[in-house]
Design an enzyme around this catalytic site. Structure first.
Site, PDB file in Angstrom:
ATOM      1  N   LYS A 109      33.562 -47.674  15.696  1.00 42.84           N
ATOM      2  CA  LYS A 109      34.192 -46.554  14.987  1.00 42.84           C
ATOM      3  C   LYS A 109      33.815 -46.583  13.719  1.00 42.84           C
ATOM      4  CE  LYS A 109      36.132 -42.684  16.161  1.00 42.84           C
ATOM      5  NZ  LYS A 109      36.134 -41.948  17.610  1.00 42.84           N
TER       6      LYS A 109
HETATM    7  P1  NAD Z   1      37.522 -31.478  15.323  1.00 44.48           P
HETATM    8  O1  NAD Z   1      37.446 -31.516  13.834  1.00 44.48           O
HETATM    9  O2  NAD Z   1      36.486 -30.464  15.888  1.00 44.48           O
HETATM   10  O3  NAD Z   1      38.913 -30.522  15.507  1.00 44.48           O
HETATM   11  C1  NAD Z   1      40.091 -30.998  15.365  1.00 44.48           C
HETATM   12  C2  NAD Z   1      41.223 -29.983  15.458  1.00 44.48           C
HETATM   13  O4  NAD Z   1      42.548 -30.497  14.965  1.00 44.48           O
HETATM   14  C3  NAD Z   1      40.958 -28.760  14.427  1.00 44.48           C
HETATM   15  O5  NAD Z   1      41.201 -27.458  15.033  1.00 44.48           O
HETATM   16  C4  NAD Z   1      41.875 -29.496  13.232  1.00 44.48           C
HETATM   17  O6  NAD Z   1      42.500 -28.016  12.487  1.00 44.48           O
HETATM   18  C5  NAD Z   1      43.023 -29.666  14.106  1.00 44.48           C
HETATM   19  N1  NAD Z   1      44.025 -30.461  13.206  1.00 44.48           N
HETATM   20  C6  NAD Z   1      43.583 -31.258  12.199  1.00 44.48           C
HETATM   21  N2  NAD Z   1      44.773 -31.653  11.566  1.00 44.48           N
HETATM   22  C7  NAD Z   1      45.492 -31.369  12.444  1.00 44.48           C
HETATM   23  C8  NAD Z   1      47.264 -31.178  12.251  1.00 44.48           C
HETATM   24  N3  NAD Z   1      47.848 -31.871  11.322  1.00 44.48           N
HETATM   25  N4  NAD Z   1      47.904 -30.323  13.217  1.00 44.48           N
HETATM   26  C9  NAD Z   1      47.435 -29.807  14.221  1.00 44.48           C
HETATM   27  N5  NAD Z   1      46.137 -29.807  14.271  1.00 44.48           N
HETATM   28  C10 NAD Z   1      45.492 -30.429  13.198  1.00 44.48           C
HETATM   29  O7  NAD Z   1      37.810 -32.711  16.116  1.00 44.48           O
HETATM   30  P2  NAD Z   1      37.487 -33.091  17.601  1.00 44.48           P
HETATM   31  O8  NAD Z   1      35.928 -33.530  17.538  1.00 44.48           O
HETATM   32  O9  NAD Z   1      37.771 -31.948  18.260  1.00 44.48           O
HETATM   33  O10 NAD Z   1      38.374 -34.277  17.656  1.00 44.48           O
HETATM   34  C11 NAD Z   1      39.795 -33.975  18.121  1.00 44.48           C
HETATM   35  C12 NAD Z   1      40.560 -35.336  18.787  1.00 44.48           C
HETATM   36  O11 NAD Z   1      39.519 -35.609  19.941  1.00 44.48           O
HETATM   37  C13 NAD Z   1      40.394 -36.637  17.698  1.00 44.48           C
HETATM   38  O12 NAD Z   1      41.364 -37.207  18.101  1.00 44.48           O
HETATM   39  C14 NAD Z   1      39.167 -37.335  18.222  1.00 44.48           C
HETATM   40  O13 NAD Z   1      39.123 -38.607  17.917  1.00 44.48           O
HETATM   41  C15 NAD Z   1      39.182 -37.252  19.617  1.00 44.48           C
HETATM   42  N6  NAD Z   1      37.944 -37.278  20.298  1.00 44.48           N
HETATM   43  C16 NAD Z   1      36.709 -36.310  20.114  1.00 44.48           C
HETATM   44  C17 NAD Z   1      35.566 -36.488  20.590  1.00 44.48           C
HETATM   45  C18 NAD Z   1      34.213 -35.860  20.356  1.00 44.48           C
HETATM   46  O14 NAD Z   1      33.300 -35.965  21.244  1.00 44.48           O
HETATM   47  N7  NAD Z   1      34.372 -34.864  19.348  1.00 44.48           N
HETATM   48  C19 NAD Z   1      35.678 -37.635  21.687  1.00 44.48           C
HETATM   49  C20 NAD Z   1      36.502 -38.399  22.121  1.00 44.48           C
HETATM   50  C21 NAD Z   1      37.947 -38.144  21.383  1.00 44.48           C
END
Ligand code: NAD
Length: 421
Positions: A109
């Protein structure tokens, strides 16, 4: 209202979970020592020239937890609260995630301590290229392959690919050095949607196993970014009612169901879901406790804690985010019979399609989206069956079962390789 700041060391949580799995399978002390530590932890401090000519110094990280099974794989996060502790935990979870899905990768990571919303596009590009240069001693298609995570996207991956290709290959594209990149640069069909789609495939398997009718289900989604918005859209297509969604500024609730396409348009126009007219406002804390059948935390870690776990009303929690539930909360949820589809399985669709993208990049041969989605489903179904069978065998919750399976596999790979020299 902002999500609560994590109170506990995330790496301590990851290690506590590992220890439980190691106890369950009776793992020997030597392997415990190896697997509960991160193999490499790189910290970089680097200057970036801002648009006004000033210089700012940023801090970034890249951690490899374990590379026994193959090159290190894991996302890069841009967030003001990124710490080494957080990146270490996320790297360890990547190792288990790849093992559960049977992918030939180790866990990594990375992250930079920055709020990208405060940067211009030029500053964001400069920061990304310099960070990629700083961590390039670790990167490579056979060594370490980054992907998007919170606040990073295909454009950021394209800049990392270009920087790496300029340094190592006289500018000729090295597609397999990153995944989650734009299609025109060798990205995979279906990668952008893969994590959210995988969450929905996982929910479909759980729904079959535990008798939940998805056409009648009420769903709450915390975090309406890449993963949360895709999962919400696909569940709505299956007939589920999405009653609440949120982003960092707050949430919206309509017990009769939100029209997700209209919410997406609204967010596109205004930058937030807050203020959506056909719903009432809720805080992120209230949102987690709304009446629903399925709760999908899809924002950040440590959202479901001992403080609110007793008030969660969902029957099933599908962890789209990494680390949204603390171990104390896990115990409370298990006692109350709430089923938790653990992060290391539920959100593994992203890394699985990243694996497909990496394979396509190495072969310079690209698959259709239908082929990608079908292969993703097959792997999600296979992994669910293995986790469910392990949970039944040991009579433990799905998280512990998934971890036990993963730790067992990585331990066996390590035994087969032996200890060098
Ligand atoms: P992203 O940046 O596209 O979206 C994150 C979302 O969470 C946004 O809508 C943001 O406004 C919201 N957010 C941020 N802080 C917040 C808060 N304090 N309260 C409520 N909402 C909040 O990110 P993503 O890629 O969708 O990732 C989201 C989660 O999924 C993370 O934990 C990430 O590690 C996990 N994840 C992502 C992937 C991927 O392929 N993108 C893969 C596995 C896991």
């Amino acid at each position: 209202m902002a999500i609560a700041v994590p109170e506990q060391s995330l790496f301590a949580i990851a290690v506590e979970q590992f220890d439980q799995a190691a106890d369950l399978i009776g793992l020997e002390d030597e392997l415990r020592q190896i697997l509960r530590t991160c193999k490499r932890e790189l910290i970089v401090h680097f200057p970036v020239e801002m648009d006004d000519g000033s210089i700012k110094v940023f801090t970034g990280y890249r951690v490899h937890h374990n590379v026994a099974a193959g090159p290190a794989k894991g996302g890069i996060r841009y967030h003001p609260n990124v710490t080494l502790d957080e990146v270490k935990a996320l790297a360890m979870w990547m190792t288990w995630k790849c093992a559960i899905m049977g992918l030939p990768f180790g866990g990594a990571k990375g992250g930079v301590c920055v709020d990208p919303k405060t940067l211009s596009p030029g500053e964001l590009q400069n920061l990304t290229r310099r960070y990629a240069t700083e961590i390039s001693i670790l990167l490579g298609p056979d060594q370490d392959i980054p992907a998007p995570d919170v606040n990073t996207n295909p454009q950021v991956m394209a800049w990392i690919l270009d920087t790496y290709s300029m340094h190592r290959n006289a500018g000729v594209t090295v597609p397999a050095v990153v995944t989650g990149k734009p299609l025109l640069l060798g990205g995979s069909a279906g990668r952008l949607e893969a994590t959210g789609r995988g969450v929905v495939y996982a929910i479909e398997e759980a729904a079959k196993a535990y008798g939940i009718d998805l056409t009648q289900a009420r769903v709450v989604v915390q975090g309406f970014g890449n993963v949360g918005s895709i999962a919400a859209s696909l569940l709505a297509e299956l007939g589920s009612r999405i009653v609440a969604v949120s982003d960092s500024r707050g949430g919206i609730y309509n017990p009769n169901g939100l029209d997700i396409r209209t919410v997406l348009d609204f967010k596109q126009r205004t930058g937030t879901v807050v203020g959506f007219p056909e719903a009432e406002p809720v805080t992120n804390e209230e949102l987690l406790e709304l009446p629903c059948d399925i709760l999908i935390p899809a924002a950040l870690e440590e959202q479901i804690t001992e403080a609110n776990a007793g008030r969660i009303r969902a029957r099933l929690i599908a962890e789209a985010a990494n680390g949204p539930t603390t171990p104390e909360a896990d115990r409370i949820l298990a006692d109350r019979g709430v089923i938790v589809l653990p992060d290391i399985y539920a959100n593994a669709g992203g890394v699985t399609v990243s694996y497909f993208e990496w394979v396509q990049g190495l072969q310079h041969f690209f698959w259709s989206e239908e082929e990608v989605n079908n292969r993703l489903r097959a792997i999600m179904v296979r992994a669910f069956q293995a986790i469910y069978a392990t949970a039944e065998r040991y009579r433990v919750p799905l998280r512990l079962a998934a971890l036990a399976l993963a730790v067992q596999r990585v331990a066996e790979i390590t035994r087969l390789r032996g200890i060098y020299p």
